[in-house]
Write a protein that holds these residues in place. Structure first.
Motif: not given
Length: 482
Positions: A407-418, A461-473
């Motif tokens: 389980h790989l997640t990439v998160e940022d503290d940007g404006p996020g995705i509506p 929605d990331s806990s940092l405030g921006g968007a997050g992507f959850d990757l499962t392999l």
């Protein structure tokens, strides 16, 4: 009808009726035995002294008559003994109850030669009295003997005792019924109602409610069994829900794959049609740019034409890659190496943007079966998108291993995705960037590579405030997922 009422009507009431009948029969039998014993005793006493009295009357000896009557009082509870002539006149007597019989009754006994016994009351006293004829040895009647005996206490109160016994039985039966009713209500009905309450709440949708394991041993075991059944049902529901979610996700992946395949077919045809014109445009622009007769301004415009042509070629190539069926060549690769390679590719851009990249890998040396180059492209694209969304901010890359999956997640503290855009981010050509700054194919390529590896990817929605992507392999190569 309630269960307790059925038990009372079908078990207790017949039982009490049977006991009542047996009790009344027993009391009646006791009363009859006492009366029979009284009668037999009086008749035996009367016959015992009757012989001597008959002889005394025949011999006309008053002393013998008196002695025989006195002898009758030696018996228990003999309170009167009288001798009458055949006309009903008293010859001699002692004790109580002289007037229990009328002279006519005495004459009938003397005349018929048959004894007469009866219960009589005189001056508030209850007697059992018997009349027997006194005859000579030749059978000639000479008189009548009357023997009186008082009833005993139990004989006087036999009827009262019967009534008291019935009342005691009625109150006792009522007490027993109330006790059984109370015990049934407390130890049977209430536990059953609690179990029914649990079932009703579960039926209404409260699947988390459980029965309280208290009360008699049987109900505790039943509560434990009911809770176990509800837990098993909850596990089955959770498993069904997880399977439904997985089926929905698979269906989404199938639709997207089908869409990409159709787009690939279209792109292949378009590439063949526009490939030659693009080559001509690029070649002519290059030849014009080599001429010495044009100025710098025209040469810059020709270079822009060539750059846009190259951009069109790259877009067409990406479209063809999206729709093409790929046979991924997998090999054993380290997760730490893939992440480090992606970080090195973006190191200069991270430094320029002054963006902090946080790495959190629980097992950097963990290996998985995958195409290292394609996974590096996936991680690079995700980090690049996060960098563009959060310049000068934070980016967090986290990896965890669970149940044979990465389980790989990439998160940022940007404006996020509506929320309105989350379902479209993996669609080809969908982008929120200005025209000319993005083709909208980067996340589509990521989605295609992840699918080729038998995994899945989603946005949150990331806990940092921006968007997050959850990757499962999958960590191991799975033919089924292939």
């Amino acid at each position: 009808m309630r269960l307790r009422n059925i038990i009372i009507l079908t078990v207790l009431v017949p039982l009490f009726l049977i006991l009542l009948v047996f009790s009344l029969v027993a009391i009646k039998s006791l009363e009859d035995n006492i009366r029979s014993k009284l009668q037999n005793e009086v008749q035996i006493i009367a016959h015992a002294i009757g012989t001597s009295l008959s002889y005394a009357l025949e011999q006309d000896t008053p002393d013998a008559l008196q002695e025989s009557l006195h002898a009758a009082f030696s018996f228990h509870r003999i309170y009167g003994a009288y001798v009458f002539d055949t006309q009903g006149q008293k010859i001699y007597g002692l004790g109580l109850g002289e007037e229990l019989f009328k002279p006519e009754d005495i004459r009938q006994v003397a005349k018929k030669g048959e004894s007469l016994s009866a219960y009589r009351q005189h001056e508030r006293w209850n007697y059992y009295s018997t009349l027997i004829p006194l005859t000579t040895s030749g059978g000639e009647p000479r008189g009548v003997l009357q023997v009186n005996r008082l009833n005993t206490g139990i004989e006087n109160y036999a009827g009262f005792i019967s009534i008291v016994a019935v009342l005691v039985f009625a109150f006792g039966a009522g007490g027993i019924v109330l006790t059984i009713w109370w015990g049934f209500r407390r130890y049977i009905e209430r536990p059953i109602n609690r179990l029914l309450g649990v079932m009703e709440r579960v039926e209404k949708g409260d699947r988390s409610y459980r029965a309280i394991s208290k009360g008699p041993e049987e109900y505790r075991r039943l509560s434990i069994a009911l809770n176990g059944m509800l837990d098993a049902m909850a596990e089955k529901d959770a498993d069904i829900e997880a399977r439904q979610k997985k089926e929905i996700e698979l269906e989404k992946r199938l639709r997207k794959s089908k869409k990409l395949a159709e787009l690939g077919v279209l792109a292949a045809g378009v590439a063949h049609e526009i490939g030659a014109p693009l080559t001509v445009i690029n070649g002519q622009a290059q030849r014009l740019a080599r001429r010495d007769t044009i100025g710098d301004d025209e040469r810059a415009k020709l270079d822009r034409i060539r750059n846009e042509v190259e951009r069109i070629v790259i877009i067409v190539r990406h479209l063809m890659e999206l729709g093409r069926q790929h046979n991924v060549e997998k090999e054993s690769c380290r997760l730490g190496d893939i992440v480090e390679t992606a970080r090195e590719l973006l190191e200069d851009e991270l430094t320029v943007q002054q963006t902090r990249l946080e790495l959190d890998l629980d097992e950097p040396n963990a290996t998985l079966m995958a195409n290292a180059q394609q996974l590096t492209q996936v991680v690079t694209n995700l980090l690049h998108n996060a960098l563009q969304a959060s310049p000068g901010g934070r980016i967090r890359l986290r990896a965890r291993h669970h149940d044979g999956e990465l389980h790989l997640t990439v998160e940022d503290d940007g404006p996020g995705i509506p929320d309105t855009h989350k379902g479209k981010v993996f669609d080809p050509f969908f982008t929120t960037k200005p025209v000319g700054q993005g083709s909208g194919l980067g996340l589509s390529m990521v989605h295609r590579i992840v699918n080729d590896h038998g995994g899945s990817i989603g946005v949150f929605d990331s806990s940092l405030g921006g968007a997050g992507f959850d990757l499962t392999l999958p960590l191991e190569d799975s033919p089924e997922k292939e």
